[in-house]
Motif scaffolding. Structure first.
Motif, PDB file in Angstrom:
ATOM      1  N   THR A 164       0.831  -1.205   0.000  1.00  0.00           N
ATOM      2  CA  THR A 164       0.000   0.000   0.000  1.00  0.00           C
ATOM      3  C   THR A 164       0.864   1.253   0.000  1.00  0.00           C
ATOM      4  O   THR A 164       0.611   2.198  -0.756  1.00  0.00           O
ATOM      5  CB  THR A 164      -0.947  -0.005   1.218  1.00  0.00           C
ATOM      6  OG1 THR A 164      -1.739  -1.193   1.185  1.00  0.00           O
ATOM      7  CG2 THR A 164      -1.854   1.199   1.214  1.00  0.00           C
ATOM      8  N   TRP A 165       1.878   1.281   0.855  1.00  0.00           N
ATOM      9  CA  TRP A 165       2.804   2.418   0.889  1.00  0.00           C
ATOM     10  C   TRP A 165       3.533   2.559  -0.443  1.00  0.00           C
ATOM     11  O   TRP A 165       3.715   3.673  -0.955  1.00  0.00           O
ATOM     12  CB  TRP A 165       3.823   2.257   2.016  1.00  0.00           C
ATOM     13  CG  TRP A 165       3.327   2.813   3.309  1.00  0.00           C
ATOM     14  CD1 TRP A 165       2.757   2.125   4.325  1.00  0.00           C
ATOM     15  CD2 TRP A 165       3.355   4.183   3.720  1.00  0.00           C
ATOM     16  NE1 TRP A 165       2.432   2.967   5.345  1.00  0.00           N
ATOM     17  CE2 TRP A 165       2.789   4.250   5.002  1.00  0.00           C
ATOM     18  CE3 TRP A 165       3.795   5.358   3.125  1.00  0.00           C
ATOM     19  CZ2 TRP A 165       2.657   5.437   5.698  1.00  0.00           C
ATOM     20  CZ3 TRP A 165       3.664   6.545   3.826  1.00  0.00           C
ATOM     21  CH2 TRP A 165       3.099   6.583   5.090  1.00  0.00           C
ATOM     22  N   GLY A 166       3.960   1.458  -1.001  1.00  0.00           N
ATOM     23  CA  GLY A 166       4.666   1.490  -2.276  1.00  0.00           C
ATOM     24  C   GLY A 166       3.808   2.040  -3.401  1.00  0.00           C
ATOM     25  O   GLY A 166       4.246   2.906  -4.165  1.00  0.00           O
ATOM     26  N   ILE A 167       2.574   1.567  -3.484  1.00  0.00           N
ATOM     27  CA  ILE A 167       1.656   2.050  -4.519  1.00  0.00           C
ATOM     28  C   ILE A 167       1.342   3.525  -4.293  1.00  0.00           C
ATOM     29  O   ILE A 167       1.304   4.316  -5.237  1.00  0.00           O
ATOM     30  CB  ILE A 167       0.373   1.196  -4.553  1.00  0.00           C
ATOM     31  CG1 ILE A 167       0.703  -0.201  -5.061  1.00  0.00           C
ATOM     32  CG2 ILE A 167      -0.696   1.838  -5.414  1.00  0.00           C
ATOM     33  CD1 ILE A 167      -0.428  -1.201  -4.929  1.00  0.00           C
ATOM     34  N   LEU A 194       1.918   9.147  -5.922  1.00  0.00           N
ATOM     35  CA  LEU A 194       2.345  10.502  -5.555  1.00  0.00           C
ATOM     36  C   LEU A 194       3.489  10.976  -6.448  1.00  0.00           C
ATOM     37  O   LEU A 194       3.486  12.122  -6.913  1.00  0.00           O
ATOM     38  CB  LEU A 194       2.772  10.525  -4.086  1.00  0.00           C
ATOM     39  CG  LEU A 194       3.105  11.887  -3.501  1.00  0.00           C
ATOM     40  CD1 LEU A 194       1.881  12.775  -3.498  1.00  0.00           C
ATOM     41  CD2 LEU A 194       3.646  11.718  -2.093  1.00  0.00           C
ATOM     42  N   GLY A 195       4.437  10.123  -6.727  1.00  0.00           N
ATOM     43  CA  GLY A 195       5.546  10.487  -7.606  1.00  0.00           C
ATOM     44  C   GLY A 195       5.080  10.788  -9.015  1.00  0.00           C
ATOM     45  O   GLY A 195       5.551  11.737  -9.648  1.00  0.00           O
ATOM     46  N   ALA A 196       4.147   9.996  -9.522  1.00  0.00           N
ATOM     47  CA  ALA A 196       3.618  10.230 -10.869  1.00  0.00           C
ATOM     48  C   ALA A 196       2.863  11.557 -10.936  1.00  0.00           C
ATOM     49  O   ALA A 196       3.001  12.312 -11.904  1.00  0.00           O
ATOM     50  CB  ALA A 196       2.709   9.080 -11.282  1.00  0.00           C
ATOM     51  N   ALA A 197       2.075  11.854  -9.902  1.00  0.00           N
ATOM     52  CA  ALA A 197       1.340  13.120  -9.874  1.00  0.00           C
ATOM     53  C   ALA A 197       2.315  14.299  -9.810  1.00  0.00           C
ATOM     54  O   ALA A 197       2.132  15.304 -10.506  1.00  0.00           O
ATOM     55  CB  ALA A 197       0.390  13.148  -8.682  1.00  0.00           C
ATOM     56  N   LEU A 198       3.349  14.183  -9.008  1.00  0.00           N
ATOM     57  CA  LEU A 198       4.350  15.240  -8.908  1.00  0.00           C
ATOM     58  C   LEU A 198       5.067  15.420 -10.243  1.00  0.00           C
ATOM     59  O   LEU A 198       5.319  16.553 -10.673  1.00  0.00           O
ATOM     60  CB  LEU A 198       5.340  14.910  -7.798  1.00  0.00           C
ATOM     61  CG  LEU A 198       6.383  15.966  -7.491  1.00  0.00           C
ATOM     62  CD1 LEU A 198       5.720  17.239  -6.985  1.00  0.00           C
ATOM     63  CD2 LEU A 198       7.363  15.441  -6.463  1.00  0.00           C
ATOM     64  N   TYR A 199       5.386  14.339 -10.910  1.00  0.00           N
ATOM     65  CA  TYR A 199       6.035  14.405 -12.224  1.00  0.00           C
ATOM     66  C   TYR A 199       5.161  15.165 -13.218  1.00  0.00           C
ATOM     67  O   TYR A 199       5.649  16.032 -13.954  1.00  0.00           O
ATOM     68  CB  TYR A 199       6.311  12.990 -12.731  1.00  0.00           C
ATOM     69  CG  TYR A 199       6.775  12.943 -14.165  1.00  0.00           C
ATOM     70  CD1 TYR A 199       8.092  13.243 -14.495  1.00  0.00           C
ATOM     71  CD2 TYR A 199       5.890  12.600 -15.180  1.00  0.00           C
ATOM     72  CE1 TYR A 199       8.519  13.205 -15.815  1.00  0.00           C
ATOM     73  CE2 TYR A 199       6.309  12.562 -16.496  1.00  0.00           C
ATOM     74  CZ  TYR A 199       7.614  12.868 -16.806  1.00  0.00           C
ATOM     75  OH  TYR A 199       8.021  12.837 -18.113  1.00  0.00           O
ATOM     76  N   VAL A 200       3.864  14.853 -13.243  1.00  0.00           N
ATOM     77  CA  VAL A 200       2.957  15.508 -14.188  1.00  0.00           C
ATOM     78  C   VAL A 200       2.848  16.998 -13.879  1.00  0.00           C
ATOM     79  O   VAL A 200       2.893  17.833 -14.788  1.00  0.00           O
ATOM     80  CB  VAL A 200       1.569  14.827 -14.157  1.00  0.00           C
ATOM     81  CG1 VAL A 200       0.532  15.641 -14.910  1.00  0.00           C
ATOM     82  CG2 VAL A 200       1.662  13.429 -14.741  1.00  0.00           C
ATOM     83  N   VAL A 201       2.741  17.351 -12.598  1.00  0.00           N
ATOM     84  CA  VAL A 201       2.625  18.760 -12.214  1.00  0.00           C
ATOM     85  C   VAL A 201       3.881  19.530 -12.611  1.00  0.00           C
ATOM     86  O   VAL A 201       3.797  20.619 -13.195  1.00  0.00           O
ATOM     87  CB  VAL A 201       2.352  18.885 -10.695  1.00  0.00           C
ATOM     88  CG1 VAL A 201       2.535  20.310 -10.221  1.00  0.00           C
ATOM     89  CG2 VAL A 201       0.946  18.390 -10.373  1.00  0.00           C
ATOM     90  N   VAL A 202       5.051  18.981 -12.328  1.00  0.00           N
ATOM     91  CA  VAL A 202       6.298  19.662 -12.671  1.00  0.00           C
ATOM     92  C   VAL A 202       6.461  19.754 -14.181  1.00  0.00           C
ATOM     93  O   VAL A 202       6.881  20.785 -14.715  1.00  0.00           O
ATOM     94  CB  VAL A 202       7.505  18.947 -12.025  1.00  0.00           C
ATOM     95  CG1 VAL A 202       8.824  19.468 -12.570  1.00  0.00           C
ATOM     96  CG2 VAL A 202       7.459  19.104 -10.518  1.00  0.00           C
TER      97      VAL A 202
END
Length: 60
Positions: free
Chosen positions: A12-15, A20-28
């Protein structure tokens, strides 16, 4: 050693971190794209202003 509960918790933490990393990548990525487009418009606007005899002198 820890059992199924620990495995589920780690997955669960890994997913969650992946999402979260994918969302941050898209925002940046969109922020950089927006900044690049704005900078391009700003530079092109300066070129047009100088070509039409703007107030600032042309260097070099």
């Amino acid at each position: 050693m820890f059992g199924a509960h620990a495995l589920i918790l780690l997955l669960t933490w890994g997913i969650g971190l992946v999402v979260l990393g994918a969302a941050l990548y898209v925002v940046v990525r969109f922020a950089v794209l927006h900044a690049l487009k704005a900078h391009t418009r700003w530079v092109d606007g300066g070129k047009q202003e100088r070509a039409s005899g703007g107030d600032r002198p042309v260097r070099g």
